[in-house]
Structures are given as structure tokens and as C-alpha cells.
Design an enzyme around this catalytic site. Structure first.
Site, PDB file in Angstrom:
ATOM      1  N   ASN A   1     -10.292  -0.206   0.019  1.00 19.63           N
ATOM      2  CA  ASN A   1      -8.648  -0.104   0.180  1.00 19.63           C
ATOM      3  C   ASN A   1      -8.032  -0.756  -1.106  1.00 19.63           C
ATOM      4  OD1 ASN A   1      -5.883  -0.456   0.491  1.00 19.63           O
ATOM      5  ND2 ASN A   1      -6.027  -1.368   2.519  1.00 19.63           N
TER       6      ASN A   1
ATOM      7  N   CYS B   1       0.756  -1.201  -0.008  1.00 18.32           N
ATOM      8  CA  CYS B   1       0.135   0.031  -0.041  1.00 18.32           C
ATOM      9  C   CYS B   1       0.760   1.161   0.213  1.00 18.32           C
ATOM     10  CB  CYS B   1      -1.035  -0.020   1.195  1.00 18.32           C
ATOM     11  SG  CYS B   1      -2.028  -1.385   1.153  1.00 18.32           S
TER      12      CYS B   1
ATOM     13  N   HIS C   1      -3.377   7.147   2.474  1.00 20.79           N
ATOM     14  CA  HIS C   1      -3.715   5.770   1.845  1.00 20.79           C
ATOM     15  C   HIS C   1      -4.940   5.531   2.522  1.00 20.79           C
ATOM     16  CE1 HIS C   1      -4.000   1.623   1.173  1.00 20.79           C
ATOM     17  NE2 HIS C   1      -3.643   1.324   2.031  1.00 20.79           N
TER      18      HIS C   1
END
Ligand code: UT7
Length: 332
Positions: free
Chosen positions: A283, A112, A253
Site C-alpha cells: 500500500n 490514500c 487504490h
């Protein structure tokens, strides 16, 4: 020579998967998912693969940069859901689909945190006068590595892609100010796809035990993420003598709105400076930051000259932050 963030583009596949859809698949509720994560929807790619999502985002970013495809000197893709496990790299496939030949193209693996690593690599290549225009892409078809029977993970992730062109400039006012990237492999098992690599090569056991899918120690990851990111964003601001007030948009993020809020609150950001898109897309790992930047750009909230503070945390463990001036032209 300095590196500037010249353009942004993103692509989201068509098919929406809501929390209510997930209620029919695993033992979960819309209420639990919203309360614990902020997620309401995510989009799932069916026929399209990661490089298809990346291609659409890249075409938009290149067009908005005002450059021709031929002006792109290098293509770098961050992904944990590549078209192929080992080779060819997804970046090579993207280059081919874009019709770009005879240029370096490679993938990086930073989960990520991928987009912050990409910005860092592109900035370094440009500042060392190696290249002038670099296409960076965060692209994920996470639905292909999600265990759809595991409620701990399957409610969290979605598919999508975001791309940016980073270009050389002689004007320091247009420059990406700073980035910081780091990792700690001690926590490698917090987020892991245990199967199909050299440690556990593809086998019946890997298939039977769902080892090729993502596993996460969610609560442990959550705690380290809040602590690490809170320190990381404070450190990068302090190092560059920039106050939180001078930041126009905090674009983190998008894993969990509670992590975003905890880090944003620690810097005492006004609510309207903290960018949240996790409710729309879930996500999307390396794609989440460029997708969020694109949302801000297309809604007119991100303007040329605005200062963005980016931060990310993910498998590895990896983390990083960046202070980036947006140097894209106003959307027409
Ligand atoms: O992007 C890369 C980095 N990733 C992250 O930063 C993610 C970080 N972690 C998180 O966002 C959160 O930890 C989660 C959203 C994954 C989980 O939230 P949590 O508040 O930490 O919940 P938990 O894991 O402590 O689980 C609480 C309870 C458990 O039940 P018991 O043991 O209390 O009875 C879980 O079994 O919630 C249960 N649970 C669920 N219940 C309904 C776990 N998943 C679900 C679900 N629906 N989908």
C-alpha cells in the site's frame, strides 16, 4: 474548457522488502500477509526522501506530456509522509528540484484518497480557466511513519511516487468525465498518526509511545471501505449513465486485494479489467493509483482513449472515485 489526463509517470525506490524479510522482523508469516492482503513485496527508500521519489515520477510525467517544465502552471502534491511536517510543503521542494519557479505549489492531505482529490482539484482549476497545465503528484515515504515493531501495520505499506499532467483541452471526447470525493471525520481514529501535531506536540511521551507512527483499526476500516466503495463506484457510473462494460480498466487504490476484488465483483468486471499491483508494491497510499496507472501504461494495456474507473479509500476517513479518459500518447 475541459481537463484531460495527458501523461503518467512513476518511480519506485530500489530496495525490495519481501514478506520473508518481515518474518525476521515481527511475528508474521508470508502466508498470513499474502492470504489477508495479497502483498508479496514492497520497496523502501533509504537515502531518498518523499520529494526525491516525487521528482523522478514528475520528470517522467512531464517528458511524456510533451511539455517543457516551464509550461507547468501549478504543482500539487498529495502526501501523508511529507519531507517536513509543517513547512515547507513537499510541492514547493518538488518545484525547486524541478527548477520551476514563481508558480503555485501546495500539498493536500487526503491520505490514500489523495490522488482522486488531486484529479478533482486539477480538473476544477482547468475548467475555471485558471491554469492550463497542472502537475499532480502522489508521493510517499511511508517507511518513515511506519512503526516497524507493529505487525498490524508494518507489513502493509511501501514507498513510491506517481505523477500526472492534467491539461486543458477543447475536445470533450478527451475530457476527464467526472470525479466524486467525500469524507466522514466520525471515523478519524480508524487510521491515525496521533503524535507530533498540535494535539500531541512532539515530546518524550510521543517518542516513547510511538505516537508519530501510523495506527490502524484494520478490520473496522476494511468493512467500511468495502461498503463505501461499492456504493461510490456504482453511483458515479449511474450518474454518468455509463455501464461497467464501457470501462476499459478498473484501477483502484491498492490497499488489499480482497477489498479490490469485492468492489470489482460487485460491478461484475471481467478479471482482466481489474488492475492489481498490491502484490508488487504494498500500500503506497496517495501514490498507489498513479503507480498502477503507470504500470498499465508501460505494459501497453492502457491506450489513448481508454476509460479508467478509479476509486480510493483512506484515513480521514476519505474516499472518492473518478471516470477518466486516458489521453496520453502511446509509449514509444
Ligand atoms: O489504505 C487505506 C485504507 N486501508 C485499508 O483499507 C486497510 C483495510 N484493512 C485491511 O486490509 C485488513 O483489515 C488487514 C490486512 C489490515 C488485516 O486483515 P484482517 O483479516 O482484517 O485481520 P484482523 O485485523 O481481523 O486480524 C486477524 C488476526 C488477529 O489475531 P487474532 O486476534 O485473531 O488472534 C491479528 O492479531 O491476525 C492477526 N494479525 C497478524 N498475524 C500475522 C494481524 N497482523 C498480523 C500479521 N501477521 N502481520
Amino acid at each position: 474548457m475541459f481537463a484531460s489526463f495527458k501523461s503518467i509517470g512513476a518511480y519506485v525506490p530500489k530496495e525490495k522488502l519481501t514478506n520473508f524479510d518481515l518474518e525476521k522482523m515481527v511475528d508474521t508469516t508470508d502466508e498470513w500477509i499474502k492470504k489477508r492482503t495479497g502483498i508479496e513485496n514492497r520497496y523502501i527508500a533509504k537515502e531518498e526522501v518523499t520529494s526525491d521519489l516525487a521528482l523522478k515520477a514528475s520528470e517522467i510525467a512531464i517528458k511524456r506530456s510533451g511539455l517543457a517544465k516551464d509550461d507547468i502552471d501549478a504543482i500539487i502534491c498529495a502526501t501523508i509522509s511529507p519531507d517536513y511536517l509543517c513547512m515547507p510543503s513537499t510541492a514547493c521542494v518538488i518545484a525547486d528540484k524541478l527548477g520551476i519557479k514563481n508558480r503555485p505549489a501546495f500539498d493536500i492531505s487526503a491520505a490514500c484518497t489523495g490522488f482522486i482529490y488531486l484529479v478533482t482539484i486539477a480538473k476544477s482549476f482547468i475548467e475555471s480557466n485558471l491554469y492550463k497545465n497542472i502537475l499532480i503528484v502522489g508521493a510517499e515515504k511511508l517507511s518513515s511513519i511506519v512503526d516497524w515493531s507493529d505487525r498490524n501495520t508494518c507489513v502493509l505499506f511501501g514507498d513510491g511516487a506517481g505523477a500526472a499532467v492534467i491539461s486543458a483541452t477543447e475536445d470533450k471526447n478527451e475530457a476527464i468525465i467526472d470525479t466524486h470525493i467525500s469524507s466522514d471525520g466520525e471515523y478519524q481514529d480508524f487510521l491515525i498518526t496521533p503524535g507530533s501535531g498540535s494535539k500531541n506536540p512532539c515530546s518524550q511521551k510521543v517518542i516513547d509511545e510511538n505516537m508519530a507512527f501510523m495506527k490502524m483499526k484494520g478490520n473496522e476500516t476494511f468493512k467500511v471501505a468495502v461498503k463505501t466503495l461499492t456504493k461510490d463506484v456504482k453511483d458515479i457510473l449511474k450518474k454518468n449513465k455509463i455501464s461497467a462494460n464501457e470501462v476499459d480498466l478498473f484501477i483502484p487504490h491498492q490497499a488489499n486485494y480482497r477489498i479490490i476484488k469485492a468492489v470489482g465483483d460487485s460491478l461484475k468486471f471481467d478479471k482482466d479489467k481489474i488492475v492489481i499491483t498490491v502484490h508488487k508494491y504494498g500500500n503506497t497510499s496517495s501514490a498507489s493509483i498513479p503507480m498502477a496507472i503507470n504500470d498499465m501504461y508501460e505494459s501497453g494495456r492502457l491506450k489513448k482513449g481508454d476509460l479508467m474507473l478509479l476509486d480510493a479509500f483512506g484515513g480521514g476517513l476519505t474516499w472518492g472515485s473518478a471516470l477518466v479518459k486516458f489521453n496520453g500518447e502511446e509509449i514509444k
